[in-house]
Structure formats: C-alpha cells, structure tokens
Write a protein that holds these residues in place. Structure first.
Motif, PDB file in Angstrom:
ATOM      1  N   ASP A 722      29.859  54.407  66.602  1.00 51.31           N
ATOM      2  CA  ASP A 722      30.038  52.625  66.522  1.00 51.31           C
ATOM      3  C   ASP A 722      31.632  53.282  67.095  1.00 51.31           C
ATOM      4  O   ASP A 722      32.031  51.423  67.631  1.00 51.31           O
ATOM      5  CB  ASP A 722      30.290  52.210  65.041  1.00 51.31           C
ATOM      6  CG  ASP A 722      28.736  52.336  64.613  1.00 51.31           C
ATOM      7  OD1 ASP A 722      28.539  51.816  65.025  1.00 51.31           O
ATOM      8  OD2 ASP A 722      28.647  52.706  63.129  1.00 51.31           O
ATOM      9  N   GLY A 747      27.345  47.485  71.776  1.00 55.64           N
ATOM     10  CA  GLY A 747      27.137  46.701  70.455  1.00 55.64           C
ATOM     11  C   GLY A 747      26.276  45.453  69.892  1.00 55.64           C
ATOM     12  O   GLY A 747      25.340  44.879  71.179  1.00 55.64           O
ATOM     13  N   LYS A 748      25.782  45.334  68.795  1.00 54.82           N
ATOM     14  CA  LYS A 748      24.467  44.170  68.459  1.00 54.82           C
ATOM     15  C   LYS A 748      25.753  42.807  68.951  1.00 54.82           C
ATOM     16  O   LYS A 748      24.790  41.880  69.204  1.00 54.82           O
ATOM     17  CB  LYS A 748      24.171  43.761  67.104  1.00 54.82           C
ATOM     18  CG  LYS A 748      23.617  44.948  66.258  1.00 54.82           C
ATOM     19  CD  LYS A 748      22.235  44.441  67.615  1.00 54.82           C
ATOM     20  CE  LYS A 748      21.158  45.856  66.570  1.00 54.82           C
ATOM     21  NZ  LYS A 748      19.841  45.656  67.106  1.00 54.82           N
ATOM     22  N   MET A 749      27.083  42.555  68.856  1.00 51.90           N
ATOM     23  CA  MET A 749      27.734  41.176  69.450  1.00 51.90           C
ATOM     24  C   MET A 749      28.583  41.399  70.125  1.00 51.90           C
ATOM     25  O   MET A 749      28.864  42.732  70.896  1.00 51.90           O
ATOM     26  CB  MET A 749      28.661  40.605  67.761  1.00 51.90           C
ATOM     27  CG  MET A 749      29.752  39.934  67.664  1.00 51.90           C
ATOM     28  SD  MET A 749      28.211  38.652  67.570  1.00 51.90           S
ATOM     29  CE  MET A 749      28.215  38.826  66.209  1.00 51.90           C
ATOM     30  N   ASN A 771      21.385  46.870  73.066  1.00 51.57           N
ATOM     31  CA  ASN A 771      21.691  46.447  71.894  1.00 51.57           C
ATOM     32  C   ASN A 771      21.778  45.680  71.322  1.00 51.57           C
ATOM     33  O   ASN A 771      21.787  44.379  70.374  1.00 51.57           O
ATOM     34  CB  ASN A 771      22.268  47.571  71.039  1.00 51.57           C
ATOM     35  CG  ASN A 771      21.704  48.824  70.843  1.00 51.57           C
ATOM     36  OD1 ASN A 771      20.593  48.861  71.145  1.00 51.57           O
ATOM     37  ND2 ASN A 771      22.506  50.215  70.324  1.00 51.57           N
ATOM     38  N   LEU A 772      22.604  43.919  72.713  1.00 52.02           N
ATOM     39  CA  LEU A 772      22.837  42.719  72.159  1.00 52.02           C
ATOM     40  C   LEU A 772      21.738  41.713  71.527  1.00 52.02           C
ATOM     41  O   LEU A 772      20.696  41.567  72.333  1.00 52.02           O
ATOM     42  CB  LEU A 772      23.564  42.476  73.877  1.00 52.02           C
ATOM     43  CG  LEU A 772      23.854  41.484  73.714  1.00 52.02           C
ATOM     44  CD1 LEU A 772      25.254  41.824  73.042  1.00 52.02           C
ATOM     45  CD2 LEU A 772      24.569  40.369  74.903  1.00 52.02           C
ATOM     46  N   ALA A 773      22.476  41.563  70.571  1.00 57.62           N
ATOM     47  CA  ALA A 773      21.644  39.885  69.623  1.00 57.62           C
ATOM     48  C   ALA A 773      22.102  38.550  69.604  1.00 57.62           C
ATOM     49  O   ALA A 773      21.545  37.803  69.690  1.00 57.62           O
ATOM     50  CB  ALA A 773      20.718  41.352  68.533  1.00 57.62           C
ATOM     51  N   LYS A 774      23.928  39.015  69.761  1.00 54.96           N
ATOM     52  CA  LYS A 774      23.816  37.680  69.585  1.00 54.96           C
ATOM     53  C   LYS A 774      25.026  38.007  70.259  1.00 54.96           C
ATOM     54  O   LYS A 774      26.033  38.753  70.559  1.00 54.96           O
ATOM     55  CB  LYS A 774      24.489  37.667  67.735  1.00 54.96           C
ATOM     56  CG  LYS A 774      23.226  37.196  67.045  1.00 54.96           C
ATOM     57  CD  LYS A 774      22.546  36.473  67.157  1.00 54.96           C
ATOM     58  CE  LYS A 774      23.485  34.792  66.501  1.00 54.96           C
ATOM     59  NZ  LYS A 774      22.054  33.999  66.980  1.00 54.96           N
ATOM     60  N   ASP A 799      16.195  42.349  72.128  1.00 52.35           N
ATOM     61  CA  ASP A 799      16.937  41.940  71.032  1.00 52.35           C
ATOM     62  C   ASP A 799      17.457  40.185  70.412  1.00 52.35           C
ATOM     63  O   ASP A 799      18.289  39.427  69.189  1.00 52.35           O
ATOM     64  CB  ASP A 799      17.755  42.753  69.699  1.00 52.35           C
ATOM     65  CG  ASP A 799      17.296  44.012  70.206  1.00 52.35           C
ATOM     66  OD1 ASP A 799      15.697  43.926  69.496  1.00 52.35           O
ATOM     67  OD2 ASP A 799      17.757  45.096  69.496  1.00 52.35           O
TER      68      ASP A 799
END
Length: 841
Positions: A722, A747-749, A771-774, A799
């Motif tokens: 991370d 990152g997810k964000m 991994n981008l989700a938002k 995602d």
C-alpha cells in the motif's frame, strides 16, 4: 533530389560553423566558400532537378554534384569527430607529438579545396547549359514554402470516402445473399480507382462485421509465396504459427473456419498463375454463406480465381461532383472542406478535371494544394505544372504523384525517398521513420526546436499529402503505422534509383534495407541500414554479414530490430565502436540479447538508442550516461531489466525516455527517480514502478517542473504494498500534461491529482487493468472546472463501478471513447450510437 542533398548538408554545415569548434578554425575558409557557392546554386537546383529527368547531360552534372556533397558531408562529420576529442590540435610544436592530426589537417584541407573547385565548375556548367536568359527568370526559393508547418497531427481525415458508397452497397448486397458453397466476388479496375478502398469500406462495415463470424484480410504483393499467404491468413485468425509446413498451415486454417461464416479479402492480386489460390480454395470449408472478395487490375485473374461473370464489379471513375467534393475535402481540410476563396475554385476545378475521376490522383494533387498558400498565382503555377506532367505522361495518377514529389519542400524529399527501402505492402511504424530522419539529419532544426516534434511534423507532412496510407492509430487517433500504395511505391523507387538513394540488389548504395538473409559486402558509402521486414517476420543474419555492417565507417543509422543472428548479437556489437558517426541504433526485439557491450562508449554522437522488447536484457553499460546528444532512449518492455544506470540525469537533451525503472535504495549503481528533475527537455516519459522504495519521500515532486512533458505513462505491473499507492498519490504530473496513461494502477481510488484543476490541459486519458473501483471526489471537478478531455480509454477495469452518465457530464469535449471489459460501469451504452459528432468503440 540534389536540392534535398544540398539542403541537408547546408543545415549541418550551418550548425557546425556556429559551434566555433577548434578544428573548424583550420578549415573555416573552405567551408564558408562551399556554403556560399551552394547557397547561390539553390535557386536553380530544383529546376535543374526536373530537367535532368529529360536530359542526360544535366543528369550527369547533377549526379557529380550530389557525390561531391556527400564527400563534403563525410569530411564535415570527420571534422566534428576530431573536434570532440580531448587531444589538442593547435599548430606549433604539439604537432610533432600528434602527427596523425597534421596528416588529417593536410588531407582535409586539400580535399575541401578540390571539392570547391569542382563545385565552382559545376555551377558554371549548369549556368551555361541552362542559359543566362533562363537563369534570370528563375525565382528564388520561396522561403515560406520551405518552412515546416507545425502539423503534429493529420489535417485531412483519411477515413473519409467519397463517391464509392454505391459500390460498397452493391458488394454488401451480394454478400448477404450468399447461401451455399463459397461466393466469390471480383472488384476489377485500373490502379488508383479505389478498389482497395471499396473493399475496406465493406470489410469494416458494422453490418458485415456482425454477419460474418471470421474476417480475413490479405494483401497479396507481386512477390509472394503460398506459405506467406497462409501465414497471413492465420495471423488474421490470431495464430502466429512459425514452424509448420504448408500442409499443416492449411489444416489449421480449415479448423479455424470450420462451421463458421467467414469473409476473406484477397487484395491486389496480380499473378495469372493462380494454382496457389486453387489449392487454398480447395482446403477451405464450404457452405454457411461464406464469401471471398478479390481485388485486381486484371479481369482474367479474377476469372481464374473462380469469380463468375455476374459477380464481377467494375468501379467507375468518380463523377464531376464527387471529384470536386473529394478534392475540397483534402485541399481545404484546414477549413473543414469549404473553399473560402472564390478565385481558387476555377483553378481547382481545372486541376480536378485533369485527374479524370481517379481518387488516388485527386487525393495526391489535393494534398499538394493543402500544403500550399491560398494564393491564386501559386495555384495557377501548380495547374500549369500538372498540365506539363500530363503532356509527358498521360496517366493522371502517375503525373499527380510525380507532381507531388516535385513540389515537396527539400527536407521532405529525403524523407519521402526513405520509403523506397520497404517491400510491397510492408507496414511501417512512424517511430522508425522519425528516428531514421533524425539520425541522418534530414529534419531541419531551428531555434532549439524538439527533434522528435519536428520529425512527427514531417510524418504528418507526408500523410497530409496522401503519400502515406494510414494502417494503425492510437485510441485517440494519432497515426502509429502506415504503408505505401503500390503506385506511390513505383514513383518513389524510380526517384530513389535515379538519385542513387537506394537501388534494390545494389550492395554499394548509401541506404540498405534488411528483409531476409542479407549478404553484405564492405560498403564505405553506406549511411543507413534498416530492418524492413514485414509484420511477424524476422531477419536472419549471418555473423559474417553482421561483422561487415560494422565496417561501414560513415554509417549513421543502424536498425537491427526483429533480427536473429547465427551467433550471439553481443559478438557483433562488440565491434560497433568503429561506427563513431552512428546517431541511431536499434536492437529492439532481438533475442537473446542479455547486455549491451561496453564498446558502445565510443558512440559519442548517438542520439537515439532503442532496446525495447528485449526481454532478456538485464544490464545496461554505465557509458550510456555519457551520451550527451541522446534524444530518445527506449528500454520499454524489458522485463528482466532491474534499473537504469546512475547518472542518467546528465542527459540534458533527452526528449523521450521510455521504460524508466528507478533503482531501489539498496541498488547503489542504479538511477534514482530524483534524477528526472534534470531532464527538463523531456516530452514523453514512461515509468515502471513496483514498490514504494523506488520513490523516496523527497522525490515525489520530481515531475512537477518538467515543463516540456506532454505524454506520461505510469505502469505498476507486478507492484505490491500500500505504500506505493501513497507515494503515487503525491507524484503530481506537471499542469501542461497533454496525455496520461495509467496501467495496472494498484489503488482502489484514483490518485488525488487526477482532476481537471491539477491537469487543466489534459486531452487524452487511458486507464487500463489494475484495481481501480472508484474515482476520487476531486476527479469530478467543481462548478467552475470540467475536463477538456477529447479521448478516453477504459480497459480491463473489472471493479470500476462509476456511472457513465456522470463521466460524460464532466467531459463535455469527448470525441472518441474506447471502453472494454468494464462490466461494473453503470449505464454504459451497449449499442453503437453517435454523440456530439464523436465515435464509440
């Protein structure tokens, strides 16, 4: 082409004389005399160049002048090489310590004196031959015409098709009516009529794409083998088979197509011997409404390939209205195809009438006018020149192409002749052409302008003149690969042979293309050696030939990409230090290259080094950081490379750096990311990041002050931890960034700096894998800020759960959208629908 040779030499001489090098103090008078003579001759070299096509005497005079200029350029290169040495060359007692310098000075001075005398005689001979009255009528070179327009992207949209819709609809109707057996369709007509364009329009039509489960396009050159045709068919089907024999290849094709409805296009077939096709045809599965389209200039070829009379289509020449519309679309592309100058319309229509409705001729002459000033007298001059060419050659296509070459600015003639090295139907990458032009000095550089930018403008100059056909584009429309129409290729080969630029099977020429197993003799004239293989093919080079390459002491350009050697490549590269004039070296996609040799340290003139796609490359020699002239350094897709050598920040002229892998804190010999701060001329940067240790706490601001940076790619493939996400969040790009690509973002964000306030000039955004989700809240801007993005690509983001309508709202300028494998993207339209004049993909 002599005017082009002179222009290139004068550009180099001007730069050399301005350097005030010690070596030039000995020869300044000679060089300045040579410069003055050539400047006086420039005004009539272009006219003499046209005349030499008709007169053997002028041809001989110009050939002698060309050879003298090449000799002078080699002397200039030697002088620059000597002036870069650390050994003193001043006169006096030091000469007894360095007698080789004394010999060099004596021989160089003598050679330059002889060249000046011969050029003075040539000038007198040309003046006498052309006659004083004719010389007095010659206009000086149009300075505006010779300046390079800043067209970093094509002005003319090559996807436009005019007047061929009826032809395409007729073919589609036949295709949809097919039921049993295999339907064979023939498109027959003269060169330049648009046969390939019609077939492409049908092949790429959405309804055709949906109707056929498999589609195969094969460009059939005049020199082909049955095996090459089969391999091309398999590549269309996603199979890059290498070692199979013809029987196995045909068996694979049959298996891929069995039970499928398929469409095969055999484009531009010439050979009357079609036994190769009959064997392939017999091996194809029948039924299901499958179809074949054959384009050819010869009706008998289509008939022998089993096309029935009722399925032969003969495209007609464009009518007067469509001819004028096509010409307008090209010639006035800068104003949207509208003729804003009524006085030019009559001249334009007169030119179009001479094209006789042939699309290739219309586009070629339209391309000329697009690049000319919108002045009546200039257009009238072109119309008269076209009339004279037609008087010599009634073929309007060939006359328009010859006219297009004659009207090229001098710097573009050399660039255009480079196309002669490539085999028929060869796909040519823009990067290879641009790097070649930079390496050989074909591109004029003024006022510290970026060499890469100038090279890309030259590429656009040829595409806007319709001398290159577009093959591949990036997701936002930038041309990345091209090919040459066979009739354009005929012209460029004729001009290249006539001007001794390149002659097929001539191992004593100055430019040589490697296509298959090349047997090379020692050639001291050779300036450029390039891999010109077709897609998915490789060069097979013997170690003996490879060694001979390194004996061409005036070689400027060496591109060995996609090559296989019978001995380790390093054994050949160990001798590369002899090529001290080398400016461009490519070993891209050569295997198994493990390391570059230390002999590279002698290549002080190197401007471009491409070692991309060398998966086994593990280490780079430290001497790379001493290449002060290096402009392009590409080590992208080198999976085994751990880091780049320490000291890379010294390369202050670097414009393109791809595959930059920063060293970790424990890798003391490697280059840290902090060194990027010094590369203030960077226009394009590709970063490979895997862990937070590659970015120190004080290094997160390295990109902010790179004011020339326009294209940034960040890949985090195989990243972990991370902490890297936290560092990436602080790695702010410069505000003027034009294009951004994020690959495998961990990152997810989305990063905090990915917002319209931090990147107000961003035009193209690509996010793929990861991994981008938002999207971060700042991504959506505020009431006073929206994105200016015109092109957007979202790919393999499984995602990502944002609403598409929301994305559209903050990107009102979107023109091109490419989205794939984003199943959680809410409300994205599945159907192919237009929006704001844009394109869905």
């Amino acid at each position: 082409m002599v005017d082009a040779v002179v222009t290139v030499f004068l550009e180099k001489l001007l730069g050399a004389l301005s350097e005030e090098s010690r070596i030039f103090s000995e020869f300044r008078d000679h060089f300045e005399t040579l410069q003055n003579e050539l400047l006086l001759m420039q005004s009539f070299l272009k006219d003499a160049g046209r005349l030499k096509r008709k007169n053997q005497t002028v041809r001989s005079i110009m050939a002698n002048l060309r050879e003298l200029i090449y000799q002078a350029e080699d002397i200039l290169a030697d002088c620059q090489l000597h002036s870069s040495d650390d050994v003193p060359i001043s006169s006096g007692w030091l000469m007894c310590i360095y007698p080789s310098r004394l010999r060099f000075q004596y021989q160089t001075g003598k050679s330059l004196g002889e060249i000046n005398k011969k050029i003075a005689n040539i000038k007198q001979n040309i003046s006498s031959y052309l006659g004083v009255p004719l010389l007095s009528q010659l206009e000086p070179i149009d300075a505006q015409n010779e300046l390079m327009p800043r067209w970093s992207s094509p002005v003319y949209d090559h996807t436009q098709v005019v007047g061929l819709e009826g032809d395409a609809n007729k073919l589609k109707q036949w295709l949809f009516e097919a039921n049993n057996d295999i339907l064979s369709i023939g498109v027959v007509g003269m060169g330049g009529l648009g046969k390939t364009t019609i077939a492409q329009k049908v092949f790429n039509d959405r309804s055709v794409e949906e109707h056929f489960e498999r589609r195969i396009w094969v460009s059939v050159s005049q020199t082909f083998t049955e095996e090459q045709i089969m391999r091309s068919m398999l590549r269309n089907l996603g199979d890059a088979s290498v070692g199979d024999d013809k029987g196995e290849l045909m068996k694979k094709i049959h298996e891929y197509l069995l039970g499928k409805r398929y469409l095969i296009v055999m484009d531009d077939v010439w050979s009357l011997d079609v036994t190769w096709w009959l064997r392939i045809y017999e091996g194809l599965p029948k039924g299901n409404g499958s179809s074949i389209i054959i384009t050819t200039r010869i009706e008998e070829v289509a008939q022998k390939m089993r096309v029935k009379e009722e399925r032969l289509h003969w495209p007609k020449c464009l009518n007067r209205d469509d001819s004028w519309l096509l010409f307008r679309n090209v010639a006035f592309a800068a104003s949207g195809g509208e003729c804003m100058h009524s006085e030019l319309e009559d001249v334009g229509k007169e030119i179009v009438e001479k094209c006789k409705g042939l699309p290739l001729a219309i586009k070629a002459v339209g391309g000329i006018m697009l690049c000319k000033p919108l002045r009546y007298h200039e257009w009238r001059r072109i119309a008269n020149h076209f009339r004279d060419e037609l008087a010599e050659n009634d073929n309007s296509v060939m006359a328009s192409l010859q006219l297009s070459y004659d009207e090229l600015p001098s710097y573009l003639k050399s660039c255009f002749l480079c196309l002669s090295l490539y085999p028929e139907d060869c796909i040519i990458t823009k990067d290879q052409l641009v790097h070649w032009w930079i390496g050989e000095g074909f591109i004029p550089l003024r006022n510290g302008r970026s060499a890469v930018e100038a090279g890309e403008d030259c590429f656009s100059g040829l595409t806007n003149r319709c001398l290159l056909e577009v093959v591949d584009k990036t997701y936002h429309g930038t041309i990345s690969a091209c090919k040459v129409h066979d009739m354009v290729r005929d012209v460029v080969i004729t001009m290249a042979e006539d001007d001794a630029f390149f002659k097929p099977d001539d191992t004593n020429c100055r430019h040589l293309g490697i296509t298959t197993s090349t047997v090379q003799k020692a050639n001291h004239k050779l300036r450029a050696l390039l891999s010109t293989t077709k897609t998915a093919e490789v060069n097979k080079i013997s170690s003996n030939s490879g060694t001979k390459f390194c004996q061409s002491q005036y070689l400027r350009v060496m591109d060995l990409s996609r090559s296989i050697f019978d001995t380790p490549l390093s054994s050949i590269l160990n001798q590369i230090g002899f090529l001290q004039h080398l400016t461009y070296l490519s070993v891209s996609n050569t295997h198994p290259l493990v390391q570059l040799p230390h002999s590279l340290e002698k290549l002080s003139n190197l401007q471009i080094l491409d070692a991309s796609y060398c998966q086994n490359l593990k280490i780079l020699p430290s001497c790379i950081v001493t290449f002060k002239k290096l402009r392009v350094f590409d080590v992208s897709h080198c999976g085994s490379l751990k880091y780049l050598p320490k000291g890379l920040g010294r390369l202050s002229n670097l414009e393109v750096l791809l595959g930059f892998k920063p060293a970790k804190s424990s890798q003391l010999e490697g280059c840290r990311i902090a060194e990027l701060r010094n590369l203030i001329r960077l226009r394009r940067l590709g970063l490979q990041l895997t862990c937070s240790d590659e970015i120190g706490d004080t290094e997160v601001n390295v990109l902010v002050n790179l004011q020339e940076l326009q294209h940034l790619s960040i890949s985090c493939f195989d990243s972990h931890g991370d902490d890297l996400i936290t560092k990436l969040d602080k790695l702010f790009p410069p505000q003027q960034l034009h294009e951004l690509s994020l690959k495998f973002y961990p990152g997810k964000m989305s990063p905090i700096w990915l917002n319209p306030i931090s990147l107000p000039m961003l035009r193209y955004l690509s996010i793929s894998s990861g991994n981008l989700a938002k999207m971060n809240e700042r991504f959506w801007g505020d009431d006073n800020s929206v994105w200016k993005i015109e092109g957007l690509m979202l790919e393999s983001l499984s995602d990502l759960q944002e609403e598409w309508v929301k994305v559209q709202h903050v990107m009102p300028s979107l023109r091109v959208v490419t989205v794939s494998w984003c199943p959680e993207l809410v409300s994205f339209p599945i159907e192919d629908i237009g929006f704001r004049g844009g394109v869905w993909k």
